[in-house]
Enzyme design. Structure first.
Site, PDB file in Angstrom:
ATOM      1  N   CYS A   2      55.879 -19.730  -7.782  1.00  0.00           N
ATOM      2  CA  CYS A   2      56.929 -19.051  -7.011  1.00  0.00           C
ATOM      3  C   CYS A   2      58.270 -19.572  -7.514  1.00  0.00           C
ATOM      4  O   CYS A   2      58.319 -20.542  -8.268  1.00  0.00           O
ATOM      5  CB  CYS A   2      56.823 -19.410  -5.537  1.00  0.00           C
ATOM      6  SG  CYS A   2      55.243 -18.971  -4.808  1.00  0.00           S
ATOM      7  N   ARG A  27      58.948 -15.446 -11.854  1.00  0.00           N
ATOM      8  CA  ARG A  27      57.967 -16.407 -11.332  1.00  0.00           C
ATOM      9  C   ARG A  27      57.098 -15.831 -10.214  1.00  0.00           C
ATOM     10  O   ARG A  27      56.114 -16.449  -9.807  1.00  0.00           O
ATOM     11  CB  ARG A  27      58.697 -17.652 -10.786  1.00  0.00           C
ATOM     12  CG  ARG A  27      59.491 -18.381 -11.837  1.00  0.00           C
ATOM     13  CD  ARG A  27      60.205 -19.569 -11.239  1.00  0.00           C
ATOM     14  NE  ARG A  27      59.277 -20.592 -10.835  1.00  0.00           N
ATOM     15  CZ  ARG A  27      58.805 -21.556 -11.612  1.00  0.00           C
ATOM     16  NH1 ARG A  27      59.188 -21.612 -12.872  1.00  0.00           N
ATOM     17  NH2 ARG A  27      57.978 -22.449 -11.157  1.00  0.00           N
ATOM     18  N   TRP A  74      54.734 -15.774  -5.505  1.00  0.00           N
ATOM     19  CA  TRP A  74      53.541 -15.383  -6.265  1.00  0.00           C
ATOM     20  C   TRP A  74      52.398 -15.939  -5.438  1.00  0.00           C
ATOM     21  O   TRP A  74      52.172 -17.147  -5.417  1.00  0.00           O
ATOM     22  CB  TRP A  74      53.607 -16.020  -7.655  1.00  0.00           C
ATOM     23  CG  TRP A  74      52.462 -15.655  -8.537  1.00  0.00           C
ATOM     24  CD1 TRP A  74      51.283 -16.318  -8.701  1.00  0.00           C
ATOM     25  CD2 TRP A  74      52.395 -14.541  -9.399  1.00  0.00           C
ATOM     26  NE1 TRP A  74      50.497 -15.663  -9.598  1.00  0.00           N
ATOM     27  CE2 TRP A  74      51.146 -14.574 -10.052  1.00  0.00           C
ATOM     28  CE3 TRP A  74      53.271 -13.481  -9.687  1.00  0.00           C
ATOM     29  CZ2 TRP A  74      50.755 -13.611 -10.979  1.00  0.00           C
ATOM     30  CZ3 TRP A  74      52.881 -12.535 -10.610  1.00  0.00           C
ATOM     31  CH2 TRP A  74      51.639 -12.607 -11.239  1.00  0.00           C
ATOM     32  N   ASN A 100      57.086 -23.970  -3.690  1.00  0.00           N
ATOM     33  CA  ASN A 100      56.314 -23.537  -4.859  1.00  0.00           C
ATOM     34  C   ASN A 100      55.266 -24.609  -5.109  1.00  0.00           C
ATOM     35  O   ASN A 100      55.618 -25.773  -5.294  1.00  0.00           O
ATOM     36  CB  ASN A 100      57.228 -23.393  -6.076  1.00  0.00           C
ATOM     37  CG  ASN A 100      56.448 -23.209  -7.354  1.00  0.00           C
ATOM     38  OD1 ASN A 100      55.393 -22.579  -7.352  1.00  0.00           O
ATOM     39  ND2 ASN A 100      56.949 -23.768  -8.444  1.00  0.00           N
ATOM     40  N   GLY A 101      53.993 -24.221  -5.097  1.00  0.00           N
ATOM     41  CA  GLY A 101      52.928 -25.203  -5.336  1.00  0.00           C
ATOM     42  C   GLY A 101      51.757 -24.922  -4.419  1.00  0.00           C
ATOM     43  O   GLY A 101      51.671 -23.841  -3.818  1.00  0.00           O
ATOM     44  N   GLU A 482      39.558 -13.295 -30.879  1.00  0.00           N
ATOM     45  CA  GLU A 482      40.837 -13.453 -30.187  1.00  0.00           C
ATOM     46  C   GLU A 482      41.946 -13.884 -31.160  1.00  0.00           C
ATOM     47  O   GLU A 482      43.074 -13.378 -31.084  1.00  0.00           O
ATOM     48  CB  GLU A 482      40.676 -14.468 -29.036  1.00  0.00           C
ATOM     49  CG  GLU A 482      41.927 -14.802 -28.266  1.00  0.00           C
ATOM     50  CD  GLU A 482      42.600 -13.616 -27.579  1.00  0.00           C
ATOM     51  OE1 GLU A 482      42.021 -12.520 -27.524  1.00  0.00           O
ATOM     52  OE2 GLU A 482      43.741 -13.797 -27.127  1.00  0.00           O
ATOM     53  N   LYS A 486      45.314 -11.690 -31.854  1.00  0.00           N
ATOM     54  CA  LYS A 486      46.661 -12.234 -31.681  1.00  0.00           C
ATOM     55  C   LYS A 486      47.490 -11.963 -32.931  1.00  0.00           C
ATOM     56  O   LYS A 486      48.633 -11.525 -32.845  1.00  0.00           O
ATOM     57  CB  LYS A 486      46.657 -13.748 -31.398  1.00  0.00           C
ATOM     58  CG  LYS A 486      46.203 -14.181 -30.042  1.00  0.00           C
ATOM     59  CD  LYS A 486      47.161 -13.920 -28.905  1.00  0.00           C
ATOM     60  CE  LYS A 486      46.951 -12.582 -28.284  1.00  0.00           C
ATOM     61  NZ  LYS A 486      45.922 -12.404 -27.279  1.00  0.00           N
ATOM     62  N   GLU A 489      48.342  -8.173 -33.265  1.00  0.00           N
ATOM     63  CA  GLU A 489      49.288  -7.690 -32.256  1.00  0.00           C
ATOM     64  C   GLU A 489      50.722  -8.049 -32.569  1.00  0.00           C
ATOM     65  O   GLU A 489      51.608  -7.211 -32.460  1.00  0.00           O
ATOM     66  CB  GLU A 489      48.984  -8.362 -30.908  1.00  0.00           C
ATOM     67  CG  GLU A 489      47.949  -7.723 -30.074  1.00  0.00           C
ATOM     68  CD  GLU A 489      47.912  -8.360 -28.700  1.00  0.00           C
ATOM     69  OE1 GLU A 489      48.202  -7.662 -27.731  1.00  0.00           O
ATOM     70  OE2 GLU A 489      47.583  -9.561 -28.600  1.00  0.00           O
ATOM     71  N   HIS A 505      27.010 -10.383 -44.839  1.00  0.00           N
ATOM     72  CA  HIS A 505      26.417  -9.042 -44.788  1.00  0.00           C
ATOM     73  C   HIS A 505      27.463  -7.960 -45.044  1.00  0.00           C
ATOM     74  O   HIS A 505      27.258  -6.808 -44.684  1.00  0.00           O
ATOM     75  CB  HIS A 505      25.728  -8.824 -43.439  1.00  0.00           C
ATOM     76  CG  HIS A 505      24.619  -9.803 -43.193  1.00  0.00           C
ATOM     77  ND1 HIS A 505      23.388  -9.700 -43.812  1.00  0.00           N
ATOM     78  CD2 HIS A 505      24.573 -10.942 -42.461  1.00  0.00           C
ATOM     79  CE1 HIS A 505      22.622 -10.714 -43.446  1.00  0.00           C
ATOM     80  NE2 HIS A 505      23.326 -11.486 -42.626  1.00  0.00           N
ATOM     81  N   LYS A 605      52.391  -4.126 -21.817  1.00  0.00           N
ATOM     82  CA  LYS A 605      51.776  -5.289 -21.163  1.00  0.00           C
ATOM     83  C   LYS A 605      50.567  -4.861 -20.330  1.00  0.00           C
ATOM     84  O   LYS A 605      49.529  -5.500 -20.382  1.00  0.00           O
ATOM     85  CB  LYS A 605      52.816  -6.002 -20.277  1.00  0.00           C
ATOM     86  CG  LYS A 605      52.293  -7.263 -19.627  1.00  0.00           C
ATOM     87  CD  LYS A 605      51.989  -8.346 -20.653  1.00  0.00           C
ATOM     88  CE  LYS A 605      51.293  -9.548 -20.066  1.00  0.00           C
ATOM     89  NZ  LYS A 605      50.537 -10.307 -21.075  1.00  0.00           N
TER      90      LYS A 605
HETATM   91  O1  M6R Z   1      45.726  -6.969 -17.957  1.00  0.00           O
HETATM   92  P1  M6R Z   1      44.396  -6.948 -18.680  1.00  0.00           P
HETATM   93  O2  M6R Z   1      43.832  -8.300 -18.880  1.00  0.00           O
HETATM   94  O3  M6R Z   1      43.408  -6.040 -18.015  1.00  0.00           O
HETATM   95  O4  M6R Z   1      44.719  -6.345 -20.109  1.00  0.00           O
HETATM   96  C1  M6R Z   1      43.707  -6.101 -21.029  1.00  0.00           C
HETATM   97  C2  M6R Z   1      44.270  -5.858 -22.405  1.00  0.00           C
HETATM   98  O5  M6R Z   1      45.107  -4.749 -22.405  1.00  0.00           O
HETATM   99  C3  M6R Z   1      45.051  -7.086 -22.918  1.00  0.00           C
HETATM  100  O6  M6R Z   1      44.259  -8.220 -22.924  1.00  0.00           O
HETATM  101  C4  M6R Z   1      45.571  -6.819 -24.348  1.00  0.00           C
HETATM  102  O7  M6R Z   1      44.513  -6.772 -25.246  1.00  0.00           O
HETATM  103  C5  M6R Z   1      46.580  -7.920 -24.712  1.00  0.00           C
HETATM  104  N1  M6R Z   1      47.757  -7.352 -25.251  1.00  0.00           N
HETATM  105  C6  M6R Z   1      46.023  -8.913 -25.668  1.00  0.00           C
HETATM  106  O8  M6R Z   1      46.947  -9.866 -26.050  1.00  0.00           O
END
Ligand code: M6R
Length: 610
Positions: A2, A27, A74, A100-101, A482, A486, A489, A505, A605
């Protein structure tokens, strides 16, 4: 997480408080509230929603005065309701608290205070602090009452406290949650972060754990909980306003990578003892149901799907529950054949991903129970699930998910331990070892973050490569996926994650002296030797080998061009540590390429379309 801000001044502070809250909204934005002291009375306005929505409804600027504080929430304890919005007050409406906490012993304190006749209004852990101070006040000086109250409190807090009968004093306190004191001219401030008050003062004092601050408009005093006054350094902040938004980090992604030790600690807070995981009540699913689960289906997208793959590994290996991980976007288009003894687990940072919502609704059609692992309280996915386990990563702003991922892994780990205990698939000493292992993770993560030289060097050397391959086995195969995601992206470089042995393979045909190959090769009894063999195969074909290995490993560095070390941990926890160098590598490469890291092209996002 928060946000709190407070000001005591010679002038009206309402606009400054409102601006401070706007800066802190990252936050938390479940609810927002403000409190002023006017003529020995507390005046409070609060409401659910984002600051501008609540401001439109209640007009915070109708509050005015020379002393006030604000809070954006939050949610952790208690749902997103107006009653649970801060500030919280004592029985007589004379003491106001923003927090906050997480107060870990709030249930015991609440019970004790109810026994003494206190009436509670909200479901929050915060409200106990207002009543506890009331209880300790009884003729004492206000700072003594605060100190005595906090001596009884376990857990984390950054607090702002106002007293109706002391209209010239703003009190603050801190333990394991951030809080700074801003020293101004004829006014003093408290805030969760430096940027929120930086336009008013550049002089800051960082409170340490278990310290309280007593501020008037032209004085400040810092005390420990025993009442001894402490001398504190006043820091002069040199950041620009823009850098300050990100606490001095160049991008939110980097800030969020560095927040991971804190985020994991928050996620564990109050959920583990030395010998067990305290989770059942939160999950909202009965022990009988959990004991009888025959199958788990995990539904998720993107990074959350990768967390699901690691969850599958943990749940099958340790809790012995058959588990499948489905791309949420594909789940609706096949016949899943779920029975009533199945549990569907949706993993989502945002809780708003359209494909995951649709998959969850589809699973519910089979009549199965559902559990959400989610970062955003009150989001759609948490509302339609039977139970929720929150990750406590705090708001994630960078599009590339980082701290949400590692906190998802922490929650899956806790879930696995809890199920293994209920189903007696692990004995007490194994559970103790697992808990001891995750307790060390925040500090171990910090050490990975502190040793980024080799990662920076790799970024410098290879940022202009067109492709790269990420390879891992067992629980760390999803980390290869992953790491590659990263890089794709944020840098727009083509990268593939593969099970290390599958490389031969097909993808092995791609390897030449221009191909960086990232190996996730922690020292474990399951996959390590095989991965060493895979490294040899790439070396023989001239690929550039960058390996993530365990401190003390002598073999990997002999074969790899670059070795990035992580601390030794349990096999099931190695993924949490191993992903961090890959997050940093993607970040540094993207930064060298000048990419728009926090908002990469074509991405959002939350993906709210199917
Ligand atoms: O909010 P979510 O975890 O449901 O989102 C899922 C994906 O859209 C999200 O993880 C996306 O792959 C990210 N941009 C990865 O960094």
């Amino acid at each position: 997480m928060c946000g709190i801000v407070g000001i005591v001044s010679a002038k009206n502070v309402s606009e400054k408080l409102l601006n401070g809250l706007a800066n802190l909204e990252y936050r938390g934005y479940d609810s927002v509230g403000m409190c002023f002291v006017n003529g020995n009375k507390l005046n409070i306005k609060k409401g659910i929603g984002k600051l501008d929505e609540v401001h439109k409804r209640v007009n915070f600027l109708k509050l005015n005065g020379n002393i006030g504080m604000g809070h954006c929430r939050w949610s952790t304890h208690g749902g997103v309701t107006e009653k649970n919005a801060h500030p919280h007050v004592d029985c007589k409406n004379k003491i106001s608290v923003v927090h906050n906490g997480i107060i870990e012993n709030y249930s015991e304190l609440k019970e004790m205070l109810i026994g003494k006749g206190h009436n509670f209004y909200s479901q929050t852990d915060t409200e106990v602090i207002a009543h506890l101070i009331e209880d300790c006040l009884k003729g004492n000086k206000i700072e003594n009452a605060v100190r005595n109250a906090l001596k009884k409190v376990e857990g984390s807090y950054a607090l702002g406290i106002l007293f109706a009968d002391s209209p010239d004093k703003l009190i603050a306190a801190r333990n394991e949650s951030p809080l700074v004191i801003g020293i101004g001219n004829g006014e003093n401030f408290i805030a969760s972060d430096v940027p929120s008050i930086l336009s008013h003062t550049k002089k800051m004092i960082y409170l340490d754990d278990r310290e309280i601050a007593v501020l008037t408009k032209d004085s400040f005093k810092i005390l420990n909980l025993d009442g001894n006054e402490k001398k504190k350094k006043i820091h002069t902040i040199k950041w620009s306003a823009e850098a300050a938004q990100k606490s001095g980090y160049k991008h939110f992604m980097l800030k969020e990578i560095y927040e991971q030790p804190r985020a994991i600690a928050d996620t564990l807070n109050g959920r583990i003892s030395n010998s067990h995981v305290i989770f059942e009540k939160e999950l909202g699913l009965s022990d009988d149901f959990l004991k009888g689960i025959k199958r788990i289906v995990i539904l998720a997208c993107g990074t959350s799907w990768h967390a699901g793959l690691i969850g599958e590994f943990m749940l099958e290996e340790l809790a012995k529950i058959p588990t499948e991980v489905e791309y949420a976007s594909e789940f609706r288009y096949r016949h899943a054949l779920l029975g009533k003894e199945a549990l569907a687990v949706a993993i989502s940072q945002s809780g708003e991903t359209a494909d995951t919502i649709a998959a969850l609704k589809e699973a519910k059609k089979y009549g199965v129970k559902t559990l959400a692992i989610c970062n955003v309280m009150g989001s759609s996915i948490t509302r339609i699930s039977d139970g929720v386990a929150y990750t406590r990563a705090g708001p994630e702003i960078g599009v590339a998910s980082t701290k949400a991922f590692t906190t998802q892994l922490a929650v899956l780990y806790l879930l696995t331990i809890m199920l293994a205990k209920l189903r007696e698939t692990l004995n007490e000493s194994q559970i103790k070892d697992m808990i001891a292992g995750i307790r060390k993770i925040p500090l171990q993560l910090q050490s990975v973050l502190d040793e980024d030289n080799e990662i920076l060097k790799c970024a410098e050397l290879y940022y202009n490569k067109q492709n790269s391959l990420y390879l891992g086995r067992g629980i760390n195969f999803p980390i290869a996926l992953e790491g590659a995601l990263k890089l794709k992206e944020v840098s727009y470089i083509h990268a593939e994650g593969y099970p290390a042995a599958e490389m031969k393979h097909g993808p092995i045909a791609l390897i030449d002296k221009n191909m960086p190959v990232l190996f996730i090769a922690p020292h474990d009894v399951f996959t390590y030797k095989k991965v060493l063999g895979n490294i040899e195969e790439v070396k023989a074909r001239g690929g550039i080998i960058i390996a993530v290995a365990t401190h003390g490993d002598k073999e990997v560095p002999k074969k790899a061009n670059h070795t990035i070390f992580i601390p030794k941990t349990l096999y099931t926890l190695s993924s949490i540590l191993a992903v961090v160098p890959l997050q940093l590598l993607a970040y540094y490469i993207a930064d060298k390429l000048g990419r728009d890291i926090d908002k990469p092209r074509n991405l959002a996002k939350s993906v709210v379309v199917e």
